[in-house]
Design an enzyme around this catalytic site. Structure first.
Site, PDB file in Angstrom:
ATOM      1  N   CYS A  33     115.624 103.586  10.662  1.00 48.13           N
ATOM      2  CA  CYS A  33     115.852 104.104  11.912  1.00 48.13           C
ATOM      3  C   CYS A  33     115.205 105.571  11.673  1.00 48.13           C
ATOM      4  CB  CYS A  33     117.259 104.593  12.281  1.00 48.13           C
ATOM      5  SG  CYS A  33     118.262 105.556  11.277  1.00 48.13           S
ATOM      6  N   CYS A 105     125.087 105.090  10.365  1.00 45.00           N
ATOM      7  CA  CYS A 105     124.963 106.511  10.796  1.00 45.00           C
ATOM      8  C   CYS A 105     126.215 107.349   9.887  1.00 45.00           C
ATOM      9  CB  CYS A 105     125.158 106.938  11.981  1.00 45.00           C
ATOM     10  SG  CYS A 105     124.020 105.790  13.180  1.00 45.00           S
TER      11      CYS A 105
HETATM   12 FE1  FES Z   1     120.151 105.665  11.982  1.00 46.69          FE
HETATM   13 FE2  FES Z   1     122.000 106.890  13.542  1.00 46.69          FE
HETATM   14  S1  FES Z   1     120.662 105.104  14.008  1.00 46.69           S
HETATM   15  S2  FES Z   1     121.469 107.486  11.572  1.00 46.69           S
END
Ligand code: FES
Length: 130
Positions: A33, A105
């Site tokens: 991400c 996360c």
């Molecule tokens: Fe990757 Fe939140 S989407 S840390």
């Protein structure tokens, strides 16, 4: 996607920022991400108790709230106690459920604690060799 409590915490993350005099700094990221978390610790070198913790997170709502919660969970703990804080503790503080694609996360928040403590241990080891 998030509860009111999580959004409230996101808007007023009280542990956001850097920490003057920090003696433990950790940075972790997720390559998928692209989010990055930095954690700053101020640890009492005599007792190994975490006196303060702040963070800078460049990422999603769950990442920011996870690190804010992680800071609260480790303040006042020894570094060994803080290493027992897991992503499941962070999720519990978020109200118990976050979307499955956001679990990583909270894992990142746990890893930021581990990275900052590892850095503090290096700092302390250098102090002890002086
Ligand atoms: Fe990757 Fe939140 S989407 S840390």
């Amino acid at each position: 996607m998030y509860s009111d409590n999580v959004m409230e915490r996101f808007r007023a993350a009280k542990n956001a920022g850097t920490l003057k005099g920090a003696n433990g700094r950790g940075e972790v990221g997720n390559v998928t991400c692209g989010d990055i978390m930095r954690m700053y610790l101020l640890v009492d070198t005599k007792t190994d108790i975490i006196r303060d913790a702040k963070f800078k997170t460049f990422g999603c709502v769950a990442a920011i709230v996870s690190t804010d919660i992680a800071c609260d969970l480790i303040k006042g703990k020894t570094i060994e106690e803080a290493l027992l804080v897991k992503n499941t503790d962070v999720i519990r503080e978020m109200g118990g459920s976050i979307p499955p694609k956001k679990i990583h996360c909270s894992v990142l928040a746990q890893e930021s604690i581990e990275a900052a403590i590892a850095d503090y241990k290096k700092f302390k080891a250098k102090l002890e060799t002086k």
